[in-house]
Design a protein around this motif. Structure first.
Motif, short mmCIF file in Angstrom:
data_model
loop_
_atom_site.label_atom_id
_atom_site.label_comp_id
_atom_site.label_asym_id
_atom_site.label_seq_id
_atom_site.Cartn_x
_atom_site.Cartn_y
_atom_site.Cartn_z
N MET A 172 0.41 8.44 6.66
CA MET A 172 -0.74 7.92 6.41
C MET A 172 -1.47 7.60 4.94
N THR A 173 -1.11 8.67 4.11
CA THR A 173 -1.90 8.45 2.86
C THR A 173 -0.69 8.34 1.85
N THR A 174 -1.34 7.86 0.78
CA THR A 174 -0.29 7.72 -0.55
C THR A 174 0.11 8.97 -0.66
N ALA A 175 -0.42 10.04 -0.81
CA ALA A 175 -0.07 11.23 -1.00
C ALA A 175 0.67 11.71 0.18
N ALA A 176 1.01 11.25 1.17
CA ALA A 176 1.60 11.89 2.25
C ALA A 176 2.93 12.38 2.18
N LEU A 236 -25.19 -4.72 13.15
CA LEU A 236 -25.17 -3.97 11.77
C LEU A 236 -25.16 -2.57 11.93
N GLN A 237 -25.73 -2.02 13.08
CA GLN A 237 -25.57 -0.57 13.14
C GLN A 237 -23.94 -0.29 13.52
N GLU A 238 -23.41 -1.04 14.27
CA GLU A 238 -22.13 -1.10 14.50
C GLU A 238 -21.19 -0.96 13.33
N PHE A 239 -21.46 -1.85 12.37
CA PHE A 239 -20.77 -1.73 11.09
C PHE A 239 -21.04 -0.71 10.29
N ARG A 240 -22.21 -0.36 10.36
CA ARG A 240 -22.41 0.78 9.36
C ARG A 240 -21.99 2.20 10.05
N HIS A 241 -22.14 2.52 11.28
CA HIS A 241 -21.71 3.74 11.61
C HIS A 241 -20.37 3.75 12.30
N ILE A 242 -19.76 2.70 12.55
CA ILE A 242 -18.28 2.74 13.16
C ILE A 242 -17.13 2.19 12.36
N VAL A 243 -17.47 0.88 11.92
CA VAL A 243 -16.55 0.12 11.21
C VAL A 243 -16.25 0.69 9.66
N LEU A 244 -17.31 0.92 9.23
CA LEU A 244 -17.62 1.44 7.72
C LEU A 244 -16.72 2.84 7.52
N PRO A 245 -17.18 3.68 8.18
CA PRO A 245 -16.60 4.95 8.17
C PRO A 245 -14.93 4.89 8.37
N HIS A 246 -14.60 4.27 9.32
CA HIS A 246 -13.29 4.13 9.68
C HIS A 246 -12.59 3.28 8.55
N TRP A 247 -13.34 2.37 7.75
CA TRP A 247 -12.75 1.41 6.91
C TRP A 247 -12.43 2.40 5.57
N THR A 248 -13.00 3.50 5.37
CA THR A 248 -12.79 4.23 4.09
C THR A 248 -11.66 4.27 3.59
N GLN A 249 -10.69 4.74 4.25
CA GLN A 249 -9.26 4.93 3.72
C GLN A 249 -8.73 3.47 3.13
N ALA A 250 -8.91 2.54 3.87
CA ALA A 250 -8.55 1.28 3.43
C ALA A 250 -9.18 0.67 2.27
N SER A 288 0.56 -1.29 0.02
CA SER A 288 -0.06 0.16 0.01
C SER A 288 0.95 1.15 0.02
N PHE A 289 2.27 1.03 -0.16
CA PHE A 289 3.16 2.08 -0.04
C PHE A 289 3.03 3.09 1.16
N GLY A 290 2.68 2.30 2.11
CA GLY A 290 2.88 2.95 3.58
C GLY A 290 1.26 3.90 3.70
N ALA A 291 0.28 3.61 2.69
CA ALA A 291 -1.00 4.24 2.85
C ALA A 291 -1.77 3.81 4.04
#
Lengths: 279, 309
Positions: free
Chosen positions: B1-5, B212-226, A274-277
């Protein structure tokens, strides 16, 4: 856990067990093709493509012995191409990663991003001129040519990953060295390199895996003399039930080193892929 | 943190380079930069150049400039539209399946149970397997209509044997490549899950949130970047799928599983049509770049938002 009429204790016991069983079943399904390949490698040719499939048999190493004469030249080529390109990528990439990490300029970030973007260049966008160039330069079907291309593939990975490892070295160490009159090369060889050795190992493992598994350049730039394992295995693509056991033995020998390396390096795998992402 | 970091050191004050030091930092960067320019940028511009000529290696002496004729030929032939659709279906279908299966596996592995570490390690195996090995093993030993394991399984379950690669070529190919890429999605998504603080989940549970609520409101938003990272990396890789096709269907039957890279390979190395192959190469690069830039923007935007939140 939701509130429901079932007693909490039994829910807590049963559901995790069911989920664990499910996980094991999915894992089994995912591993099946590899297990099946390994089993076929240990069967006789007749057993390997018998219908119904044979599940109980006496394992034999005969296929491995038969596959070896054709396997060894390809193995040699794969080893040279993978090791050579990893080495060259480090020779070119380590100094660049060091300079970008320790002497960041305004352009450093742009340079890093640009280097990374070359990894996103589809190979088909460059293969035609490279093929013609290689033909004119006599590089077709040579390990040198293959090493050149695999270095292109691994260089951005090396720069990017080593940059991130070298950036983690406390800056005070460099400053102390500078006060003591260390030159740029001394900083590199005495501080940056020794302190980022774990990163070197992880990056090298990834680069080796990528070069070992590469297919496109291997198929289009080599034919016989420099053909690595990917081309050798590709030659089995039309083995209609004739050499399954032998094919499986050769395939097992081909993927085993990568599997072992990959299992060992799985944590670094995430960082590199993930190139550190994602950390 | 991010690809463009940006490099974390960017915020540090760079020490002024000493006078008289022969080895300058710029001199350290240039070899790598030059190497990449010579092996990626120069060939790509040559590809663009060739794409404007009618150039066939069978008759290398005649190389007339034809302008955009190669592009016109590519884009007006209905068969090529089919190939473009194949490319997108293969990449999109695989991406979707790997996200769903990889996500489910990540959730399953994000619980303590006996053998979790071992299972996690074993589950990355298919990603490490060489694409050509995947192709030949699946084609010969699993998907073969007569001797293949899957056909035997179908027969045992009361069905009729299936010639998978002939009857469902694209679906078979997607299954094969999904098998290869699911571990990648799983690894990245699992790492994303593990950075989710436990107290957030506990707080939600105390507030009476269901799974389900746990997944939708906590896991999913946190997962967005991955998820975005998986989408970006897989899109780039899956648009370039080659080894799996080469080793299994060879683009067939007909052109049912021919994608852009395989098409270019056929044009360049079977028909020696350099001009047309080059034009197709340029189109692939443009397509990949548009998608990559779009996806990268999406990632940096959402992670930027996260940073400010």
């Amino acid at each position: 856990m939701t509130t429901s009429s079932t007693p909490l204790t039994s829910r807590l016991r049963v559901r995790p067990i069911l989920l664990t069983v499910l996980t094991y079943l999915i894992a089994l399904a995912f591993l099946f093709p590899l297990v099946w390949m390994l089993l076929a490698a240990l069967k006789t040719e007749a057993q390997a493509f018998a219908t119904p499939p044979v599940f109980r048999f006496t394992p034999t190493l005969e296929n491995f012995q038969k596959a070896l004469p054709a396997y060894f030249p390809a193995l040699k080529n794969s080893l040279i191409a993978a090791l050579g390109s990893t080495l060259l990528a480090f020779v070119l990439g380590l100094p660049a990663a060091f300079a970008l990490a320790v002497y960041p300029t305004r352009r450093a970030h742009g340079t890093l991003t640009w280097m990374l973007s070359t990894r996103m260049m589809p190979a088909v966008g460059v293969i035609v001129p490279l093929f013609l160039l290689f033909r004119n330069l006599g590089l077709l079907d040579t390990l040198g040519g293959l090493i050149l291309m695999y270095t292109t593939m691994n260089l951005p990975l090396v720069v990017w990953m080593m940059h991130s490892y070298m950036s983690e070295i406390p800056f005070a160490i460099y400053e102390a060295a500078k006060v003591d009159g260390a030159s740029v090369s001394q900083e590199f060889f005495r501080i940056a390199l020794p302190l980022s050795m774990p990163g070197v190992a992880a990056t090298a493992l990834l680069a080796l895996i990528f070069a070992w598994n590469e297919v496109f350049f291997a198929i289009n730039l080599t034919s016989a003399d420099a053909a690595p394992l990917s081309v050798f295995i590709g030659s089995f693509k039309t083995s209609e039930g004739l050499f399954w056991a032998q094919m499986s033995a050769a395939a097992t020998l081909t993927v085993l080193p990568v599997l072992i390396f990959g299992w060992l390096a799985q944590r670094q795998l995430v960082r590199g892929l993930s190139f550190g992402a994602v950390k | 943190m991010t690809t463009a970091a940006p490099p974390t050191t960017a915020t540090r004050v760079p020490p002024a380079p000493k006078r008289g030091v022969r080895l300058t930092p710029a001199a350290l960067v240039w070899p790598a930069l030059l190497y990449l320019i010579l092996t990626t940028q120069v060939p790509f511009f040559m590809t663009v150049y060739y794409s404007f000529f009618r150039y066939n290696l069978v008759d290398p002496t005649s190389r007339p400039f034809v302008g955009l004729a190669n592009y016109a030929a590519l884009l007006t032939d209905p068969q090529n539209v089919h190939i473009l659709v194949n490319t997108v279906v293969l990449a999109g279908g695989t991406l979707l399946l790997t996200l769903v299966i990889g996500g489910a596996l990540a959730l399953l592995l994000h619980r303590p149970f006996v053998g979790r570490a071992l299972l996690r390690t074993l589950l990355i195996s298919s990603f490490l397997v060489m694409p050509v090995v995947t192709a030949v093993v699946w084609k010969n030993m699993l998907l073969n209509p007569v001797f293949g394991f899957f056909s035997w399984l179908v027969t045992r379950l009361g069905g009729t044997p299936v010639d998978w690669l002939a009857q469902y070529p694209m679906a078979s190919l997607i299954a094969m490549i999904t098998w290869e890429w699911t571990p990648f999605a799983m690894l990245i998504l699992l790492t994303g899950l593990q950075s989710l603080p436990d107290d957030q989940l506990e707080a939600a549970r105390l507030d009476g949130a269901g799974p389900l609520q746990e997944f939708r409101h906590i896991v999913l938003p946190h997962w967005t970047q991955a998820i975005q990272v998986v989408v970006l990396m897989e899109t780039i890789a899956l648009l370039q799928v080659y080894g799996e096709i080469y080793g299994s269907t060879s683009g067939g039957p007909g052109i049912a599983t021919t994608n852009l890279p395989y098409f270019i390979y056929q044009k360049a190395f079977a028909e020696y049509n350099i001009g047309l192959a080059s034009a197709a190469g340029v189109i692939t690069v443009i397509l990949t770049n548009i998608l990559a830039v779009y996806l990268l923007r999406m990632i940096s935007r959402s992670s930027g938002g996260r940073a400010h939140a």
